[in-house]
Design a protein around this motif. Structure first.
Motif, short mmCIF file in Angstrom:
data_model
loop_
_atom_site.label_atom_id
_atom_site.label_comp_id
_atom_site.label_asym_id
_atom_site.label_seq_id
_atom_site.Cartn_x
_atom_site.Cartn_y
_atom_site.Cartn_z
N ARG A 190 0.74 -0.76 0.08
CA ARG A 190 -0.25 0.16 0.11
C ARG A 190 0.98 1.09 -0.02
NH1 ARG A 190 -4.61 0.12 4.62
NH2 ARG A 190 -2.85 0.61 6.09
N ALA A 191 2.13 0.95 0.82
CA ALA A 191 3.03 2.69 0.46
C ALA A 191 3.48 2.57 -0.23
CB ALA A 191 4.16 2.29 1.81
N ARG A 192 3.84 2.01 -1.74
CA ARG A 192 4.18 1.16 -2.84
C ARG A 192 2.75 2.07 -3.96
NH1 ARG A 192 6.59 -4.21 -3.40
NH2 ARG A 192 6.62 -3.72 -5.83
N GLY A 193 2.33 2.06 -3.63
CA GLY A 193 1.01 2.85 -4.35
C GLY A 193 0.75 1.20 -4.89
N ILE A 194 0.53 0.42 -4.57
CA ILE A 194 -0.36 -1.29 -5.20
C ILE A 194 -1.64 -1.32 -5.11
CG2 ILE A 194 0.46 -3.37 -5.73
CD1 ILE A 194 3.25 -3.22 -5.53
N THR A 195 -2.48 -1.22 -6.17
CA THR A 195 -3.76 -1.65 -5.13
C THR A 195 -4.25 -3.09 -6.18
OG1 THR A 195 -4.26 -0.85 -7.42
CG2 THR A 195 -4.30 0.33 -5.91
N PHE A 196 -4.74 -3.65 -5.32
CA PHE A 196 -5.62 -4.89 -5.93
C PHE A 196 -6.53 -5.01 -6.15
CE2 PHE A 196 -1.89 -5.80 -3.35
CZ PHE A 196 -1.35 -6.71 -3.56
N HIS A 197 -7.43 -6.01 -6.98
CA HIS A 197 -8.05 -5.99 -8.04
C HIS A 197 -8.62 -7.50 -8.02
CE1 HIS A 197 -8.11 -1.64 -9.11
NE2 HIS A 197 -6.22 -2.10 -9.18
N LEU A 198 -10.53 -7.63 -8.00
CA LEU A 198 -11.16 -8.48 -7.72
C LEU A 198 -11.30 -9.07 -9.66
CD1 LEU A 198 -13.86 -8.86 -5.22
CD2 LEU A 198 -11.70 -9.84 -4.90
N PHE A 199 -11.22 -10.60 -10.10
CA PHE A 199 -11.42 -10.84 -10.91
C PHE A 199 -12.82 -10.39 -11.71
CE2 PHE A 199 -7.96 -12.63 -11.50
CZ PHE A 199 -7.68 -13.50 -12.52
N PRO A 200 -13.31 -9.82 -13.36
CA PRO A 200 -14.65 -10.01 -13.47
C PRO A 200 -15.55 -10.66 -12.81
CG PRO A 200 -12.91 -9.00 -15.70
CD PRO A 200 -12.20 -9.98 -13.73
N LYS A 201 -16.50 -10.11 -13.24
CA LYS A 201 -18.03 -11.28 -12.72
C LYS A 201 -18.59 -11.15 -13.76
CE LYS A 201 -18.69 -9.43 -8.18
NZ LYS A 201 -20.57 -8.67 -7.44
N SER A 202 -18.57 -11.03 -15.24
CA SER A 202 -19.43 -11.59 -16.38
C SER A 202 -17.96 -12.75 -16.68
CB SER A 202 -18.86 -10.37 -17.28
OG SER A 202 -17.37 -9.74 -17.77
N GLY A 203 -18.87 -13.69 -17.34
CA GLY A 203 -17.98 -14.74 -17.66
C GLY A 203 -17.41 -14.79 -19.09
N LYS A 204 -17.18 -13.66 -19.76
CA LYS A 204 -16.14 -12.86 -21.30
C LYS A 204 -15.45 -12.14 -20.13
CE LYS A 204 -16.86 -10.96 -25.64
NZ LYS A 204 -17.31 -9.94 -26.65
N MET A 205 -15.23 -11.44 -19.40
CA MET A 205 -14.17 -10.25 -19.43
C MET A 205 -13.54 -11.51 -18.10
SD MET A 205 -14.05 -7.57 -20.65
CE MET A 205 -12.72 -7.45 -19.45
N ARG A 206 -14.34 -12.05 -18.06
CA ARG A 206 -13.27 -13.66 -16.73
C ARG A 206 -12.64 -14.46 -17.36
NH1 ARG A 206 -14.99 -16.06 -10.69
NH2 ARG A 206 -16.06 -14.47 -10.47
N ARG A 207 -12.87 -14.73 -18.70
CA ARG A 207 -12.18 -15.76 -19.08
C ARG A 207 -11.19 -14.97 -19.88
NH1 ARG A 207 -9.79 -20.05 -19.15
NH2 ARG A 207 -9.97 -21.34 -21.49
N GLN A 208 -11.36 -13.77 -20.34
CA GLN A 208 -10.15 -12.78 -21.02
C GLN A 208 -9.38 -12.96 -19.73
OE1 GLN A 208 -10.83 -9.14 -23.08
NE2 GLN A 208 -12.78 -9.76 -24.03
N TRP A 209 -9.08 -12.55 -18.66
CA TRP A 209 -7.79 -12.20 -17.49
C TRP A 209 -7.17 -14.18 -17.56
CZ3 TRP A 209 -8.44 -8.23 -13.46
CH2 TRP A 209 -9.10 -7.46 -13.49
N GLU A 210 -8.48 -14.52 -17.27
CA GLU A 210 -7.37 -16.34 -17.09
C GLU A 210 -6.91 -16.00 -18.38
OE1 GLU A 210 -11.20 -17.79 -14.62
OE2 GLU A 210 -11.49 -18.54 -16.51
N LEU A 211 -7.24 -15.83 -19.56
CA LEU A 211 -6.46 -16.00 -20.11
C LEU A 211 -5.21 -16.01 -20.43
CD1 LEU A 211 -9.22 -16.92 -23.55
CD2 LEU A 211 -7.50 -18.40 -22.05
N ALA A 212 -5.61 -14.97 -20.15
CA ALA A 212 -4.07 -13.11 -20.26
C ALA A 212 -3.02 -13.63 -19.34
CB ALA A 212 -4.33 -12.29 -19.93
#
Length: 269
Positions: free
Chosen positions: A19-41
């Motif tokens: 957090r001090a380095r400014g790093i944030t964390f983000h959950l995978f998208p809920k939609s199936g199409k976008m989540r699959r794109q993240w998984e493949l990436a």
């Protein structure tokens, strides 16, 4: 249980340091199409994300974020594309259709993209790769015209100034994250330098502008003096840790004695 980044080879986890380095964390998208794109990436075999799977901000470009609100959010439709894959996961692409290639081409001067040979539709992979290398050699060649060289230099200088501004902005964001009183209190509690009761008592100072404490010659406000007196009285080790190790410009102990004397005089006068 700590939250870790799911990217290959990334060891970032949600903590005070990230957090001090400014790093944030983000959950995978809920939609199936976008989540699959993240998984493949992520290029992980048989990887399936859960509702708690996270990626850290180091796998996204700076323009992928919306920083207008209190919380840092990803823009709609963004896909992670910054990874440090090993050799066996690297993809050899002969054509210039990848995201990285398009980004590189966008940064090139317009006059350098002329006369670049393009592979035929029916060409073989070797032919396409050969043409790619020819195009690369051509793009790195200096123009013969002095005016074209000057234009290229000016455009490169403008790009350099833009990158320097982005770096400066990133450093300012990192410093603001470090100079957060709430983060300092959390760190003191984590290092067992203050107990929970003292931390709760100091919560009222969580919005204290810590960056003002680093400015020499600036008069301390009443809230800053009260914070320093309280911390030094109930947590002297924590006080010296902030002042001597983190170099937060807190008042010298002799100044605290003077503040205490003035406060007593005010009470009994």
């Amino acid at each position: 249980m700590p939250d870790f980044c799911a990217a290959y080879g990334c060891s970032n986890r949600r903590s005070l340091k990230t957090r001090a380095r400014g790093i944030t964390f983000h959950l995978f998208p809920k939609s199936g199409k976008m989540r699959r794109q993240w998984e493949l990436a992520l290029r992980r075999v048989d990887f399936v994300a859960s509702d708690r799977t996270l990626l850290c901000s180091e796998h996204f470009r700076s323009e992928d974020f919306d920083r207008t609100g209190q919380n840092v959010r990803l823009k709609e439709g963004v896909v992670p594309n910054i990874f440090n894959f090993p050799a066996h996961l690297q993809r050899l692409v002969a054509t210039g259709n990848t995201t990285t290639s398009r980004r590189a081409e966008d940064n090139l001067p317009m006059d350098l993209s002329q006369d670049v040979p393009k592979p035929d539709v029916g060409a073989t992979g070797d032919r396409s790769l050969s043409l790619k290398w020819q195009a690369t050699d051509h793009l790195y060649a200096l123009p013969a015209c002095p005016k074209a060289i000057k234009a290229k230099l000016e455009e490169s200088s403008a790009q350099l100034r833009k990158l320097q501004r982005e770096k400066s902005n990133a450093l300012r964001r990192e410093n603001r994250a470090k100079m957060n009183m709430q983060a300092l209190l959390e760190e003191l509690k984590e290092k067992n330098l203050i107990n929970k009761e003292l931390k709760d008592n100091l919560e009222c100072y969580s919005d204290l502008p810590v960056h003002l404490l680093s400015r020499q010659g600036v008069e301390y406000t009443k809230a800053q003096r009260d914070f320093a007196l309280t911390l030094h009285l109930h947590g002297p080790k924590a006080y010296h840790y902030l002042r001597d190790t983190l170099h937060i410009h807190l008042p010298h102990p002799s100044s605290l004695q003077r503040y205490s004397s003035l406060a007593l005089q005010t009470i009994f006068s």
